[in-house]
Design a protein around this motif. Structure first.
Motif, PDB file in Angstrom:
ATOM      1  N   LEU A  66       0.994  -1.158   0.037  1.00 48.05           N
ATOM      2  CA  LEU A  66       0.047   0.092   0.026  1.00 48.05           C
ATOM      3  C   LEU A  66       0.879   1.283   0.042  1.00 48.05           C
ATOM      4  O   LEU A  66       0.455   2.118  -0.782  1.00 48.05           O
ATOM      5  N   ALA A  67       2.135   1.247   0.749  1.00 39.19           N
ATOM      6  CA  ALA A  67       2.849   2.449   0.754  1.00 39.19           C
ATOM      7  C   ALA A  67       3.160   2.725  -0.524  1.00 39.19           C
ATOM      8  O   ALA A  67       3.408   3.881  -0.982  1.00 39.19           O
ATOM      9  N   ILE A  68       3.536   1.638  -1.450  1.00 40.55           N
ATOM     10  CA  ILE A  68       4.065   1.949  -2.840  1.00 40.55           C
ATOM     11  C   ILE A  68       2.896   2.423  -3.799  1.00 40.55           C
ATOM     12  O   ILE A  68       3.107   3.369  -4.594  1.00 40.55           O
ATOM     13  N   GLU A  69       1.775   1.642  -3.282  1.00 36.11           N
ATOM     14  CA  GLU A  69       0.788   1.993  -4.435  1.00 36.11           C
ATOM     15  C   GLU A  69       0.153   3.362  -4.169  1.00 36.11           C
ATOM     16  O   GLU A  69      -0.602   3.742  -4.844  1.00 36.11           O
ATOM     17  N   THR A  70       0.374   3.862  -2.679  1.00 35.32           N
ATOM     18  CA  THR A  70      -0.198   5.403  -2.506  1.00 35.32           C
ATOM     19  C   THR A  70       0.863   6.409  -2.994  1.00 35.32           C
ATOM     20  O   THR A  70       0.505   7.447  -2.849  1.00 35.32           O
ATOM     21  N   GLY A  71       2.046   5.816  -3.294  1.00 35.54           N
ATOM     22  CA  GLY A  71       3.009   6.965  -3.644  1.00 35.54           C
ATOM     23  C   GLY A  71       3.917   7.474  -2.453  1.00 35.54           C
ATOM     24  O   GLY A  71       4.691   8.508  -2.596  1.00 35.54           O
ATOM     25  N   LEU A  72       3.630   6.858  -1.151  1.00 38.85           N
ATOM     26  CA  LEU A  72       4.394   7.385  -0.041  1.00 38.85           C
ATOM     27  C   LEU A  72       5.657   6.837   0.185  1.00 38.85           C
ATOM     28  O   LEU A  72       6.648   7.105   0.969  1.00 38.85           O
ATOM     29  N   TRP A  73       6.131   5.685  -0.685  1.00 36.96           N
ATOM     30  CA  TRP A  73       7.162   4.968  -0.631  1.00 36.96           C
ATOM     31  C   TRP A  73       7.584   4.792  -2.128  1.00 36.96           C
ATOM     32  O   TRP A  73       6.595   4.321  -2.611  1.00 36.96           O
TER      33      TRP A  73
END
Lengths: 297, 86
Positions: free
Chosen positions: A224-231
């Motif tokens: 989710l961190a990657i899919e939301t752009g926060l990582w």
């Protein structure tokens, strides 16, 4: 298990159930192989893997302090060079040991061009001592030293961009990875240990205890961190971004609602202003690294 | 406790610490649904899942902490978490 030979990172360590740092250690050694020497800073990883006289490591492993991890690794590299040996040296540290306390020695080792790989498992706070904020804690996360309350929305500062700082040292290879994508992470470790000179990998390691989610969700949260752009998962070679993980971006709320450390943004009532600021961070990441999948017209 | 020279310890002697006693929920592997993709072996933070002679993954319950990551990530839902009676 007792009839099988010792794994490079073995069973019996005392990490919490579903610990991403333990998973990272396992993946790092699977990728680097047995011809490796690991130097570890103080932190969760050191504490859960080696309560004396037990050790979960199947490779030579040395514990240093928070601050001198890279200096100890440099010494090991120098000694191996003098003896004409070819073992790979990996320095491991948490985000506290890396972006805060160990900065001086890491900068020194990278400036000297020491042939080693530094891997930071980034669980975004000092988890071992009880979830204190570090330089890698994201904006608005509630920790014990940046608690959310009447006058605070949690950590007031954004994450320090250490990969960029180390790329600016002229490092030949700098990458970010996530335990949610194990094959990608292993490929990056393999690449880093085989490139001469100082290489750096920062691996996102969701912490169920510190972030407040169930242990079984570790990989889902990482994704989710990657899919939301926060990582952002990317590779930098000689200072240039060469590969980026592209995603169809989801709103940051999907990631925030899953974790207790962001609960104050939704209760007692939803704080749209602060969530918009976090969305802005994700938007900036997406723009900077070009992570959005753009459909051809 | 007497310390060894340089506080050294033999590789992998953490095996003395049977972390399986921490477990509340126990993963049960259903062979009929398993496709032997190996995802559970990759994601297990303990590294205690390994293939048996028929290449089916088997957890070592002496060390499995019951975190449920394998069950959550299994693409064919071949692992079920069941509350354990001890």
């Amino acid at each position: 298990m007792t009839d099988k030979p010792c794994n490079l990172f073995d069973v019996g360590h005392r990490a919490c159930g579903g610990c991403a740092a333990a998973l990272a250690a396992k993946l790092i050694l699977e990728a680097a192989g047995k011809n490796t020497i690991v130097v570890s800073a103080t932190g969760c990883m050191e504490v859960f893997s080696t309560p004396y006289p037990e050790t979960a490591w199947g490779v030579p492993w040395i514990h240093s302090l928070f601050e001198n991890n890279s200096a100890v690794a440099s010494g090991v590299v120098a000694s191996l060079k003098k003896q004409g040996r070819t073992e790979k040296v990996i320095a491991l540290g948490g985000d506290g040991a890396t972006v805060d306390i160990g900065m001086l020695c890491i900068s020194g080792a990278f400036e000297r061009g020491t042939d080693f790989t530094y891997i930071c498992y980034d669980n975004e706070a000092y988890m071992n001592t009880g979830i204190q904020r570090s330089g890698a804690t994201p904006y608005d996360a509630s920790t014990t030293t940046s608690p959310a309350g009447k006058c605070s929305f949690g950590n007031p500062r954004p994450k320090k961009d250490l990969p960029a700082i180390l790329a600016a040292h002229g490092a030949p290879y700098v990458a970010t990875a996530s335990v949610a994508y194990p094959a990608d992470f292993k490929k990056k470790v393999e690449k880093a240990v085989n490139i001469p000179g100082p290489c750096y990998i920062q691996v996102h390691a969701p912490c169920c205890t510190g972030w407040g989610f169930e242990g079984e969700k570790t990989i889902a949260i990482g994704k989710l961190a990657i899919e939301t752009g926060l990582w952002v998962n990317y590779e930098m070679e000689n200072g240039e971004v060469t590969r980026v993980k592209k995603v169809r971006r989801k709103p940051v709320e999907d990631y925030l609602t899953e974790q207790k450390r962001f609960r104050h943004l939704f209760r007692p009532k939803k704080n749209d202003g602060e969530i918009a600021k976090i969305q802005q961070i994700a938007d900036r990441n997406a723009e900077k690294y070009g992570t959005d999948i753009v459909l051809k017209k | 406790m007497a310390l060894n020279l340089g506080c050294t310890a033999k590789p992998g002697n953490a095996r003395d610490n049977k972390t399986g006693s921490w477990r509340v929920f126990k993963p049960e592997f259903i062979r009929e649904k398993c496709t032997q993709c190996g995802m559970c072996t990759i994601v297990c933070p303990e590294g205690c899942i390994s293939p048996d002679e028929d290449e089916f993954p088997v957890p070592d319950y002496d060390y499995c902490k019951g975190c449920g990551l394998c069950a959550e990530e299994c693409p064919s839902e071949a692992i079920e978490m069941k509350k354990e009676e001890k």
